[in-house]
Design a protein around this motif. Structure first.
Motif, PDB file in Angstrom:
ATOM      1  N   GLN A  94      56.947  33.715 -15.403  1.00 51.22           N
ATOM      2  CA  GLN A  94      56.453  33.858 -16.775  1.00 51.22           C
ATOM      3  C   GLN A  94      56.366  35.326 -17.170  1.00 51.22           C
ATOM      4  N   ALA A  95      55.937  36.177 -16.246  1.00 48.71           N
ATOM      5  CA  ALA A  95      55.880  37.615 -16.533  1.00 48.71           C
ATOM      6  C   ALA A  95      57.286  38.155 -16.796  1.00 48.71           C
ATOM      7  N   LEU A  96      58.256  37.728 -16.001  1.00 50.31           N
ATOM      8  CA  LEU A  96      59.636  38.173 -16.203  1.00 50.31           C
ATOM      9  C   LEU A  96      60.219  37.625 -17.501  1.00 50.31           C
ATOM     10  N   HIS A  97      59.887  36.389 -17.818  1.00 48.39           N
ATOM     11  CA  HIS A  97      60.321  35.795 -19.086  1.00 48.39           C
ATOM     12  C   HIS A  97      59.782  36.630 -20.254  1.00 48.39           C
ATOM     13  N   ASN A  98      58.490  36.945 -20.194  1.00 47.56           N
ATOM     14  CA  ASN A  98      57.886  37.745 -21.265  1.00 47.56           C
ATOM     15  C   ASN A  98      58.488  39.143 -21.313  1.00 47.56           C
ATOM     16  N   MET A  99      58.801  39.700 -20.156  1.00 45.49           N
ATOM     17  CA  MET A  99      59.468  40.999 -20.114  1.00 45.49           C
ATOM     18  C   MET A  99      60.818  40.900 -20.826  1.00 45.49           C
ATOM     19  N   GLY A 100      61.545  39.826 -20.554  1.00 43.53           N
ATOM     20  CA  GLY A 100      62.821  39.606 -21.234  1.00 43.53           C
ATOM     21  C   GLY A 100      62.646  39.521 -22.737  1.00 43.53           C
ATOM     22  N   ASN A 101      61.584  38.847 -23.185  1.00 45.95           N
ATOM     23  CA  ASN A 101      61.318  38.746 -24.629  1.00 45.95           C
ATOM     24  C   ASN A 101      61.060  40.121 -25.240  1.00 45.95           C
ATOM     25  N   ALA A 102      60.272  40.937 -24.548  1.00 42.20           N
ATOM     26  CA  ALA A 102      59.963  42.276 -25.065  1.00 42.20           C
ATOM     27  C   ALA A 102      61.229  43.126 -25.125  1.00 42.20           C
ATOM     28  N   LEU A 103      62.046  43.046 -24.098  1.00 45.95           N
ATOM     29  CA  LEU A 103      63.293  43.808 -24.079  1.00 45.95           C
ATOM     30  C   LEU A 103      64.256  43.303 -25.156  1.00 45.95           C
ATOM     31  N   LYS A 108      67.489  45.546 -26.166  1.00 44.10           N
ATOM     32  CA  LYS A 108      67.995  45.970 -24.858  1.00 44.10           C
ATOM     33  C   LYS A 108      68.521  44.702 -24.172  1.00 44.10           C
ATOM     34  N   PHE A 109      69.663  44.268 -24.653  1.00 44.36           N
ATOM     35  CA  PHE A 109      70.187  42.973 -24.262  1.00 44.36           C
ATOM     36  C   PHE A 109      70.544  42.871 -22.776  1.00 44.36           C
ATOM     37  N   PRO A 110      71.231  43.846 -22.186  1.00 46.64           N
ATOM     38  CA  PRO A 110      71.531  43.707 -20.750  1.00 46.64           C
ATOM     39  C   PRO A 110      70.261  43.624 -19.891  1.00 46.64           C
ATOM     40  N   GLU A 111      69.248  44.424 -20.247  1.00 48.57           N
ATOM     41  CA  GLU A 111      68.000  44.403 -19.494  1.00 48.57           C
ATOM     42  C   GLU A 111      67.264  43.080 -19.680  1.00 48.57           C
ATOM     43  N   SER A 112      67.285  42.553 -20.903  1.00 44.02           N
ATOM     44  CA  SER A 112      66.612  41.272 -21.137  1.00 44.02           C
ATOM     45  C   SER A 112      67.330  40.150 -20.386  1.00 44.02           C
ATOM     46  N   ILE A 113      68.649  40.200 -20.358  1.00 43.87           N
ATOM     47  CA  ILE A 113      69.425  39.197 -19.614  1.00 43.87           C
ATOM     48  C   ILE A 113      69.040  39.227 -18.139  1.00 43.87           C
ATOM     49  N   ASN A 114      68.929  40.428 -17.588  1.00 41.09           N
ATOM     50  CA  ASN A 114      68.538  40.545 -16.175  1.00 41.09           C
ATOM     51  C   ASN A 114      67.139  39.983 -15.928  1.00 41.09           C
TER      52      ASN A 114
END
Length: 148
Positions: A94-103, A108-114
């Motif tokens: 969930q933390a990584l999912h939220n990080m992806g949302n913020a990115l 910052k599409f490549p970072e959010s994808i990761n």
């Protein structure tokens, strides 16, 4: 709903690990957050982290408060920190999912994808993360097409 459940689980399992003042600050932050007073919630979460920089729910909740204030870069960093501290795979996802949302909000599409891919490694059945991953991929593709 799932986010609140994760937060509740994180808080419930971590309560015995922290002193009263940290818990009190986090509870106060949660009360402010529930009233949409995100700046006030941020202050309480930061104070809890000053008491104990390793408090897991402090970093996660601070990320939420920053995200709601549209401070996406700072939020992403707090979610990254939380993902490294959390022990439970679902909470880490969930933390990584939220990080992806913020990115994603910062384009910052490549970072959010990761971030979404890492979240799916921990929780492969998360449909929201799967959807967001595909959305981020489409946005990256559109960005690349516009640059050509």
């Amino acid at each position: 709903m799932m986010k609140k459940l994760i937060i509740l689980l994180v808080v419930a399992f971590s309560i015995p690990l922290y002193g009263q003042s940290e818990r009190s600050l986090i509870r106060q932050g949660n009360q402010h957050y529930d009233k949409d007073k995100f700046a006030d919630a941020e202050v309480n979460y930061r104070k809890s982290l000053e008491k104990n920089k390793d408090t897991r729910q402090g970093a996660f909740n601070l990320g939420d408060a920053l995200f709601r204030q549209q401070r996406y870069g700072e939020a992403a960093e707090q979610y990254r920190i939380a993902s490294e501290k959390l022990k439970d795979d679902v909470a880490r996802a969930q933390a990584l999912h939220n990080m992806g949302n913020a990115l994603l909000k910062e384009q910052k599409f490549p970072e959010s994808i990761n971030a979404y891919k890492e979240a799916l490694k921990l929780n492969p059945k998360d449909e929201d993360t799967k959807y967001n991953l595909e959305y981020a991929k489409r946005m990256l593709q559109m960005q690349q097409q516009q640059q050509q």
